[in-house]
Structure formats: structure tokens, C-alpha cells
Design an enzyme around this catalytic site. Structure first.
Site, PDB file in Angstrom:
ATOM      1  N   LYS A  51      -9.201  -2.580   2.255  1.00 19.39           N
ATOM      2  CA  LYS A  51      -8.980  -1.353   3.022  1.00 19.39           C
ATOM      3  C   LYS A  51      -9.825  -0.190   2.478  1.00 19.39           C
ATOM      4  O   LYS A  51     -10.317   0.639   3.244  1.00 19.39           O
ATOM      5  CB  LYS A  51      -7.507  -0.971   3.016  1.00 19.39           C
ATOM      6  CG  LYS A  51      -6.567  -2.089   3.447  1.00 19.39           C
ATOM      7  CD  LYS A  51      -6.750  -2.501   4.887  1.00 19.39           C
ATOM      8  CE  LYS A  51      -5.619  -3.435   5.320  1.00 19.39           C
ATOM      9  NZ  LYS A  51      -5.776  -3.887   6.692  1.00 19.39           N
ATOM     10  N   ARG A  91       2.977 -11.743   0.208  1.00 13.39           N
ATOM     11  CA  ARG A  91       1.670 -12.109   0.756  1.00 13.39           C
ATOM     12  C   ARG A  91       1.167 -13.456   0.267  1.00 13.39           C
ATOM     13  O   ARG A  91       1.496 -13.892  -0.830  1.00 13.39           O
ATOM     14  CB  ARG A  91       0.639 -11.048   0.326  1.00 13.39           C
ATOM     15  CG  ARG A  91       0.939  -9.646   0.847  1.00 13.39           C
ATOM     16  CD  ARG A  91       0.349  -9.448   2.208  1.00 13.39           C
ATOM     17  NE  ARG A  91       0.754  -8.178   2.812  1.00 13.39           N
ATOM     18  CZ  ARG A  91       0.102  -7.631   3.848  1.00 13.39           C
ATOM     19  NH1 ARG A  91      -0.939  -8.225   4.368  1.00 13.39           N
ATOM     20  NH2 ARG A  91       0.524  -6.505   4.368  1.00 13.39           N
ATOM     21  N   HIS A 134     -10.586  -1.889  12.119  1.00 17.03           N
ATOM     22  CA  HIS A 134      -9.420  -2.670  11.728  1.00 17.03           C
ATOM     23  C   HIS A 134      -9.150  -3.693  12.838  1.00 17.03           C
ATOM     24  O   HIS A 134      -8.190  -3.562  13.591  1.00 17.03           O
ATOM     25  CB  HIS A 134      -8.238  -1.704  11.553  1.00 17.03           C
ATOM     26  CG  HIS A 134      -7.039  -2.309  10.913  1.00 17.03           C
ATOM     27  ND1 HIS A 134      -5.781  -1.787  11.077  1.00 17.03           N
ATOM     28  CD2 HIS A 134      -6.896  -3.381  10.104  1.00 17.03           C
ATOM     29  CE1 HIS A 134      -4.915  -2.517  10.385  1.00 17.03           C
ATOM     30  NE2 HIS A 134      -5.568  -3.480   9.803  1.00 17.03           N
ATOM     31  N   ASN A 164      -0.464 -16.179  25.341  1.00 17.95           N
ATOM     32  CA  ASN A 164      -1.354 -15.019  25.491  1.00 17.95           C
ATOM     33  C   ASN A 164      -2.739 -15.425  25.992  1.00 17.95           C
ATOM     34  O   ASN A 164      -3.493 -14.591  26.487  1.00 17.95           O
ATOM     35  CB  ASN A 164      -1.457 -14.243  24.168  1.00 17.95           C
ATOM     36  CG  ASN A 164      -0.154 -13.516  23.845  1.00 17.95           C
ATOM     37  OD1 ASN A 164       0.643 -13.249  24.748  1.00 17.95           O
ATOM     38  ND2 ASN A 164       0.072 -13.217  22.581  1.00 17.95           N
ATOM     39  N   ASN A 221       7.022  -7.609   2.431  1.00 18.91           N
ATOM     40  CA  ASN A 221       5.557  -7.518   2.374  1.00 18.91           C
ATOM     41  C   ASN A 221       4.987  -8.538   1.379  1.00 18.91           C
ATOM     42  O   ASN A 221       3.933  -8.320   0.796  1.00 18.91           O
ATOM     43  CB  ASN A 221       5.131  -6.093   1.996  1.00 18.91           C
ATOM     44  CG  ASN A 221       3.638  -5.867   2.203  1.00 18.91           C
ATOM     45  OD1 ASN A 221       3.046  -6.326   3.179  1.00 18.91           O
ATOM     46  ND2 ASN A 221       3.004  -5.173   1.265  1.00 18.91           N
ATOM     47  N   TYR A 241      -1.329  -4.011  -6.640  1.00 17.98           N
ATOM     48  CA  TYR A 241      -0.941  -4.777  -5.445  1.00 17.98           C
ATOM     49  C   TYR A 241      -1.883  -4.567  -4.258  1.00 17.98           C
ATOM     50  O   TYR A 241      -2.217  -3.420  -3.917  1.00 17.98           O
ATOM     51  CB  TYR A 241       0.474  -4.400  -5.010  1.00 17.98           C
ATOM     52  CG  TYR A 241       1.133  -5.466  -4.137  1.00 17.98           C
ATOM     53  CD1 TYR A 241       1.826  -6.519  -4.719  1.00 17.98           C
ATOM     54  CD2 TYR A 241       1.045  -5.421  -2.750  1.00 17.98           C
ATOM     55  CE1 TYR A 241       2.418  -7.507  -3.939  1.00 17.98           C
ATOM     56  CE2 TYR A 241       1.637  -6.405  -1.963  1.00 17.98           C
ATOM     57  CZ  TYR A 241       2.329  -7.443  -2.564  1.00 17.98           C
ATOM     58  OH  TYR A 241       2.915  -8.415  -1.793  1.00 17.98           O
ATOM     59  N   GLY A 242      -2.234  -5.635  -3.608  1.00 15.07           N
ATOM     60  CA  GLY A 242      -2.905  -5.631  -2.300  1.00 15.07           C
ATOM     61  C   GLY A 242      -3.981  -4.583  -2.144  1.00 15.07           C
ATOM     62  O   GLY A 242      -4.855  -4.418  -2.995  1.00 15.07           O
ATOM     63  N   GLY A 243      -3.895  -3.880  -1.037  1.00 19.20           N
ATOM     64  CA  GLY A 243      -4.918  -2.908  -0.675  1.00 19.20           C
ATOM     65  C   GLY A 243      -5.085  -1.768  -1.670  1.00 19.20           C
ATOM     66  O   GLY A 243      -6.109  -1.087  -1.658  1.00 19.20           O
ATOM     67  N   TYR A 257       2.614 -15.429  21.957  1.00 21.59           N
ATOM     68  CA  TYR A 257       2.004 -16.525  21.183  1.00 21.59           C
ATOM     69  C   TYR A 257       0.929 -17.261  21.999  1.00 21.59           C
ATOM     70  O   TYR A 257       0.052 -16.645  22.582  1.00 21.59           O
ATOM     71  CB  TYR A 257       3.072 -17.476  20.639  1.00 21.59           C
ATOM     72  CG  TYR A 257       3.997 -16.788  19.653  1.00 21.59           C
ATOM     73  CD1 TYR A 257       3.555 -16.490  18.364  1.00 21.59           C
ATOM     74  CD2 TYR A 257       5.294 -16.392  20.014  1.00 21.59           C
ATOM     75  CE1 TYR A 257       4.390 -15.839  17.448  1.00 21.59           C
ATOM     76  CE2 TYR A 257       6.125 -15.737  19.098  1.00 21.59           C
ATOM     77  CZ  TYR A 257       5.662 -15.473  17.824  1.00 21.59           C
ATOM     78  OH  TYR A 257       6.478 -14.828  16.940  1.00 21.59           O
ATOM     79  N   CYS A 300       2.049  -6.397  14.601  1.00 25.96           N
ATOM     80  CA  CYS A 300       1.879  -6.730  16.015  1.00 25.96           C
ATOM     81  C   CYS A 300       1.266  -8.128  16.179  1.00 25.96           C
ATOM     82  O   CYS A 300       0.841  -8.498  17.270  1.00 25.96           O
ATOM     83  CB  CYS A 300       0.996  -5.701  16.709  1.00 25.96           C
ATOM     84  SG  CYS A 300       1.757  -4.079  16.842  1.00 25.96           S
ATOM     85  N   GLY A 301       1.159  -8.880  15.083  1.00 24.01           N
ATOM     86  CA  GLY A 301       0.708 -10.270  15.186  1.00 24.01           C
ATOM     87  C   GLY A 301      -0.798 -10.464  15.246  1.00 24.01           C
ATOM     88  O   GLY A 301      -1.283 -11.338  15.955  1.00 24.01           O
ATOM     89  N   SER A 359      -0.049  -2.523  12.316  1.00 21.06           N
ATOM     90  CA  SER A 359       0.615  -3.594  11.552  1.00 21.06           C
ATOM     91  C   SER A 359       1.827  -4.100  12.308  1.00 21.06           C
ATOM     92  O   SER A 359       2.423  -3.384  13.102  1.00 21.06           O
ATOM     93  CB  SER A 359       1.072  -3.131  10.174  1.00 21.06           C
ATOM     94  OG  SER A 359       0.657  -1.847   9.909  1.00 21.06           O
ATOM     95  N   ARG A 404       0.863  -1.186   0.000  1.00 17.70           N
ATOM     96  CA  ARG A 404       0.000   0.000   0.000  1.00 17.70           C
ATOM     97  C   ARG A 404       0.895   1.229   0.000  1.00 17.70           C
ATOM     98  O   ARG A 404       1.928   1.253   0.653  1.00 17.70           O
ATOM     99  CB  ARG A 404      -0.847   0.031   1.279  1.00 17.70           C
ATOM    100  CG  ARG A 404      -2.135  -0.718   1.172  1.00 17.70           C
ATOM    101  CD  ARG A 404      -2.994  -0.520   2.396  1.00 17.70           C
ATOM    102  NE  ARG A 404      -2.338  -0.936   3.616  1.00 17.70           N
ATOM    103  CZ  ARG A 404      -1.847  -0.116   4.532  1.00 17.70           C
ATOM    104  NH1 ARG A 404      -1.959   1.198   4.393  1.00 17.70           N
ATOM    105  NH2 ARG A 404      -1.271  -0.585   5.609  1.00 17.70           N
ATOM    106  N   ASP A 410      -8.651  -9.371  10.162  1.00 23.91           N
ATOM    107  CA  ASP A 410      -8.254  -8.011   9.788  1.00 23.91           C
ATOM    108  C   ASP A 410      -9.322  -6.944  10.003  1.00 23.91           C
ATOM    109  O   ASP A 410      -9.002  -5.848  10.435  1.00 23.91           O
ATOM    110  CB  ASP A 410      -7.802  -8.002   8.315  1.00 23.91           C
ATOM    111  CG  ASP A 410      -6.982  -6.778   7.946  1.00 23.91           C
ATOM    112  OD1 ASP A 410      -6.202  -6.299   8.791  1.00 23.91           O
ATOM    113  OD2 ASP A 410      -7.122  -6.285   6.819  1.00 23.91           O
TER     114      ASP A 410
HETATM  115  O1  SAT Z   1      -2.188  -4.442   1.234  1.00 26.65           O
HETATM  116  S1  SAT Z   1      -3.224  -4.457   2.292  1.00 26.65           S
HETATM  117  O2  SAT Z   1      -3.671  -3.089   2.556  1.00 26.65           O
HETATM  118  O3  SAT Z   1      -4.355  -5.253   1.874  1.00 26.65           O
HETATM  119  C1  SAT Z   1      -2.592  -5.139   3.691  1.00 26.65           C
HETATM  120  C2  SAT Z   1      -2.032  -4.159   4.626  1.00 26.65           C
HETATM  121  O4  SAT Z   1      -1.249  -3.305   4.229  1.00 26.65           O
HETATM  122  O5  SAT Z   1      -2.360  -4.242   5.825  1.00 26.65           O
HETATM  123 MN    MN Z   2      -4.711  -4.799   8.243  1.00 25.38          MN
END
Ligand code: SAT
Ligand code: MN
Length: 597
Positions: free
Chosen positions: A219, A378, A239, A508, A376, A210-212, A505, A263-264, A261, A69, A286
């Protein structure tokens, strides 16, 4: 096909303007999906992975300019700059449309325009919304088929005059007759635009595949546009992951949790509890859309149908459920490709096979010091393939939320867990979410990056008004005692030597147990200046006895550090000026007063 006049007219106009060589309405069938994948494999854009290793799965490499993104190319086009707020790049809606219309003219020459009707959320759910994306990228189509419910059934649901969010997308790379296509066609970075017209609920994206930036349901629609709709209509678009937790007595509760982002979030959503008898099930990893149900509780759906997760450092150790979710019918982008036709990435849990191709399409040389897989990179995997997917993950009514969690990476100051005194205090906790960033990682000033509600890049309007919206949701609750309890967690606390104090992990679950029991008030808490903290003995450390002594530090609230924290909070709030809601200011004043006592 469709009988929806407005929709067919909209498609016809764009097809003409973009000079697409043909228009294809996606029906969502597996035949259609296979045809697109076969075409991309034939053209060299994609690679079919080894059927015996990774059935029905495909591999792609993006252009090096198109790997994530792009926040500084993302625009919120509200009528005034103030409506977009200091959290967004603003652009005048009319000017942006004019600029983009220029770019879109002829941009699909030599390409097919795909019409993707999709539902965010189970078809027909009263929490769900429909979008229609136009795109000239077949890669986007096959990803949207995993990430959303897509195809003819959505058109049927839309009928002749149903409402939909129009999502315009082009990779911005027209193809002239005889011109050889790029492996991953896209526009250069300065010509990428991800624009949102919040008021009129439109998305116009140009130049990225790409992605978002390109899968506009995620998003763009499910957070930026939806957050604006939610403010107007009295619901929440967040989110947040959604998980079900069942205790050893068989009692089940649902929790939603927001983290910045890295933080698992996906790991937490699919956690394997380290304590016997506990069970965690995944609703989403997400995004959560939440509305009040007839009983006055907040109900959440996951608007998505798949996971678009970061591959590097996902392994059978860190997240077996994610690994199993992507064992087939999945798409991999920018990871490594092994000689035997499978995927590889840093932290996958075994050595890189010799001869592996890296994301830049070179035989990877480990001595180069460069990673094989882009950071990044995916995977796109169907949520239904998750071994711990919740029985109610597609329930159109959603799942009732008992607790909401906020958190971030905070090596100091913030304790392992604390609970808000009440809803408004919880909204305050959401507004101060922050996470440690290292200067090396993203070229930012090292320190705490404030990311309120983990929504900083995703809120489609002024964030101060968004805080106000959360306050109003609390006011709108018919029965305040039915509102989710709000908590702030921090798995990332370190000691003076930089060593983690908490194992994280699967462990938690020990913190989640306290949260679970706080929802029923079957466990007590100590009231401190910053909120309600567990008594040391109420965190179960059976099996991790060596960690038990760390609890003093993990639950410590240091006034000096919190006073410094207040300065950093004030600095962040200052950006919002007068627009910061009175309730938030009051919460902040009350905290400072408690700290001074
Ligand atoms: O690329 S996305 O926005 O779908 C994933 C992200 O950046 O959190
Ligand atoms: Mn996200």
C-alpha cells in the site's frame, strides 16, 4: 552486494543511526529464506506447519496491538496540508522526520538490519519500479519475498546509479543484552507511524510489523507513493484487481476492477464462472499499474508477486483458487493453529478441531463467543501457485485493459450494472464509489461510506487533484475509442425483506458477459439518467431461472433514491471545496439535470 554508492551510503547511515548489531543484504535465495524461517521457529516467533498438511508453510501470531493497517497512524507529509487533502492525515514533512529520527535512534539495538531490494512488477518492465526496504523484522523479509520480486537480481538491475524508492522500517523495539524478546515485538499503538513523503518519494514506517504497515512495497509504495508518481508522470496506480476473461468463442479481454475492502475483490479475481465455456484467469487481486502502450491502449501490470488475503470466510466453496494458492509455501498470520499442525479459521468450511489454538495463543473455547481467528487474519501466498494465474501475469509489457469496473456494497439504489456514457462520466462514477458499512463492524456511523475509486486510504495526495488526474488521462489518450469502457457494478442489492436479489460469486460471470459484449458493442443498452443499463433479456439467466424475475428490481433506477444519493454525493464533494475539478462538477450537474427530466 551493490556498487550503488547512494544506496550503500543510505544503508550505512541508517545502520549507524539505528545502532543495528549487524547488516544483512538479502539475496532472495531459498537458503536465506530457510535460515530466517528456522531462526524464527527456534525463537518461538513462528511455527512450522505439518509438512504433510501444509508443506513449507509457517504460522505466526501478532501482538494484539498490531493486527491491521492503522489509518489514523498513517500520514501523508506533503509540503502543505492542502496538497494532502481532506482524504489524508497530514503532517509537516520536516517535523515528521524530526520526530521519527528521534524514534529511530538506537531502535535496532540487538537486532539485524535487513536490506531488501525489491521490484514492484516484473524485473525490468517499463511499468515496474524498484524499492529498497530496510527492516529489523525477519517476518517482513520472508513476507516480502513472497509479495515482491526480491534479492540480488534487483541490485544487479539497479547497477551503480539506478533509481529506487527508499523504504525505512523498524518495528521500534530495541533489544537490550540479555533481554528476552517478545514473540511479536512492536511499539505501542501511539508510537506507530506510517509516514509518506510523497514529493521526495520516501517511506518511513515505525512501530508496526503487520501487513500494509510493514510490507512497504504494497500500500505504501505501490499505491500511496506510486499514485503521486503516476500523477507527475501520466500513468495510473490503482487499487484494482486485474483479470482475463475468455468467452466460449475463445475471445479474451482483460478487465481491471476497484472495490472498497470487504467487497470480494480476491473472489472476483479468481472467479469460477457459472456459465459453461467461460474462463477467468487472474493477473492480480489488489493493485494495478497502468500505462499507455505504443498502440495507444492502456496496459496493466500487477506490481505484486503474491496474495496477502483475508483468511476468514475463505473456503473451497467461496474461493477454491485462493485455497489452492495457499496449499504450500505460504505464511499464515493470526488464524487458528490445529493440534495436527495445520491452520483453521471461521468459515473455512469444516468444524474447528478440538484443541485448536486461537490467534491469542490460547486453546480456543468456542463457548467464549470470541472468534478463533482474528477478523483480519491473513495468508501470504505466491501468485504463481494460483491454479488460474494468467499466462501473461508476468508479461513486462502488461495486459491491455478493455474495461474498468467500480463497485461497492449497496443494498439499494445502485443497479446490478450500468455503463458510463464516456470516460469523464466514468471518472465521475469512480468518484462516487461508496459501500455500506454496519456500525458494529468498524465503529463508524452506519450508512454509505464514500470511498472514491476505493482509494480513500491509499491516495498519496489530495483526492480532488486525483480526480483531475483521471480526467487528464482521458485527455491524453491518443485515440479515445481505445480507452477502457467504464462500468459500475453492484452484486449486493437486496429486496424489501433484506434478501439478496443476485446470487453473486460464479454467477457474476453473467454480468461480466454483458460487459464483455458492450466492449465490442455486440449487445445494446438502455440509456437512463444514470448511465447505460442492460436490457433485461441481455442478462443470461439460464440455470438460475428463479432469479430472472428479480431483474426488474436489480435494474431499476429509482429517481427518488437517486435524488437522495445526489445529496450524499454533494456532501462528500463539499469536503474538496474549490479543488474539485470543473469536469467532475459538470458531470454531477448533468446527472441532476437528467434525473429531473
Ligand atoms: O494490510 S494491507 O494493507 O496490506 C491489506 C489491506 O488492509 O487491504
Ligand atoms: Mn487492498
Amino acid at each position: 552486494m551493490t556498487k550503488h554508492k547512494k544506496l550503500s551510503e543510505w544503508v550505512r547511515e541508517w545502520a549507524e543511526w539505528c545502532q543495528a548489531s549487524q547488516v544483512h543484504w538479502c539475496d532472495g535465495s531459498s537458503e536465506e529464506n530457510q535460515r530466517l524461517l528456522d531462526e524464527m521457529t527456534a525463537s518461538g516467533m513462528g511455527v512450522r506447519l505439518n509438512e504433510s498438511k501444509r508443506p513449507n508453510s509457517y504460522y505466526f501470531q501478532s501482538d494484539p496491538s498490531d493486527v491491521a493497517r492503522v489509518e489514523d497512524r498513517t500520514f501523508i507529509c506533503t509540503p502543505t496540508k492542502e496538497d494532502a487533502g481532506p482524504n489524508n492525515n497530514w503532517a509537516d514533512p520536516a517535523e515528521m522526520k524530526e520526530t521519527l529520527r528521534g524514534f529511530y535512534r538506537g531502535c535496532m539495538q540487538g537486532r539485524t538490519l535487513y536490506v531488501i531490494p525489491f521490484s514492484m512488477g516484473p524485473l525490468g518492465s517499463n511499468i515496474a519500479h524498484i524499492g529498497v526496504q530496510l527492516t529489523d523484522s525477519p517476518y517482513v523479509v520472508v513476507n516480502m519475498r513472497i509479495m515482491t520480486r526480491m534479492g540480488q537480481a534487483v541490485l544487479d538491475l539497479l547497477g551503480e546509479d539506478g533509481e529506487f524508492v527508499p523504504c525505512m522500517h523498524s518495528i521500534g523495539s530495541p533489544l537490550q543484552p540479555g533481554q528476552k524478546d517478545a514473540r511479536w515485538p512492536c511499539a505501542p499503538i501511539e508510537k506507530k507511524y506510517i509516514s509518506h513523503f510523497s514529493e521526495t518519494r520516501e517511506i518511513w514506517s515505525y512501530g508496526s510489523g503487520y501487513g500494509g504497515n510493514a510490507l512497504l512495497g504494497k500500500k505504501c509504495l505501490a499505491l500511496r507513493i506510486a499514485s503521486y508518481m503516476a500523477k507527475e508522470q501520466g500513468w495510473l496506480a490503482e487499487h484494482m484487481l486485474i483479470m482475463g476473461i475468455t468467452n466460449p468463442e475463445g475471445k479474451k479481454k482483460y478487465i481491471a476492477a476497484a472495490f472498497p475492502s470487504a467487497c470480494g475483490k480476491t473472489n472476483l479475481a479468481m472467479l469460477i464462472p457459472a456459465m459453461p465455456g467461460w474462463k477467468v484467469e487472474t493477473v492480480g487481486d489488489d493493485i494495478a499499474w497502468m500505462k499507455f502502450g505504443p498502440d495507444g491502449r492502456l496496459y496493466a501490470i500487477n506490481p505484486e508477486a503474491g496474495f496477502f488475503g483475508v483468511a476468514p470466510f475463505t473456503s473451497m466453496e467461496t474461493n477454491p483458487n485462493a485455497m489452492l494458492s495457499m496449499k504450500e509455501n505460504s505464511i499464515f498470520t493470526n488464524v487458528g493453529l490445529t493440534p495436527d499442525g495445520d491452520v483453521w479459521w471461521e468459515g473455512i468450511g469444516h468444524d474447528m478441531p478440538a484443541g485448536t489454538i486461537n490467534w491469542k495463543n490460547q486453546v480456543h473455547d468456542p463457548a467464549s463467543g470470541q472468534p478463533c481467528s482474528h477478523a483480519n487474519a491473513r495468508f501470504t501466498a505466491p501468485a504463481r501457485q494460483c491454479p488460474v494465474i494468467d499466462v501473461d501475469w508476468e508479461n513486462p509489457a502488461g495486459v491491455p485493459i478493455s474495461a474498468m469496473l467500480f463497485g461497492g456494497r449497496r443494498p439499494s439504489t445502485v443497479p446490478l450494472v450500468h455503463q458510463a456514457f464516456d470516460w469523464n462520466h466514468g471518472v465521475f462514477l469512480g468518484s462516487i464509489v461508496g459501500s455500506e458499512v454496519t456500525a458494529a463492524a468498524i465503529g463508524l456511523k452506519a450508512g454509505v461510506r464514500r470511498d472514491p475509486f476505493a482509494m480513500l486510504p491509499f491516495c498519496g495526495y489530495n483526492m480532488a487533484d486525483y480526480f483531475g488526474h483521471w480526467i487528464r488521462i482521458g485527455e491524453a489518450a491518443r485515440d479515445k475509442s481505445q480507452l477502457p469502457k467504464i462500468f459500475y457494478v453492484n452484486w449486493f442489492r437486496k429486496d424489501e425483506n433484506g434478501k439478496w436479489l443476485w446470487p453473486g460469486y460464479g454467477d457474476n460471470i453473467r454480468v461480466l458477459e454483458w460487459i464483455f459484449n458492450r466492449c465490442d458493442e455486440t449487445v445494446g443498452a438502455d440509456s437512463k439518467a444514470i448511465g447505460l443499463l442492460p436490457k433485461k433479456e441481455d442478462i443470461n439467466t439460464t440455470g438460475i431461472e428463479s432469479v430472472a424475475p428479480n431483474l426488474d428490481q436489480l435494474l431499476d433506477v429509482n429517481k427518488e433514491l437517486w435524488l437522495a444519493e445526489c445529496e450524499s454525493i454533494a456532501e462528500n464533494y463539499a469536503k474538496f471545496g474549490d479543488r474539485l475539478p470543473a469536469e467532475i462538477k459538470a458531470q454531477f450537474e448533468a446527472l441532476k439535470k437528467r434525473l429531473a427530466e
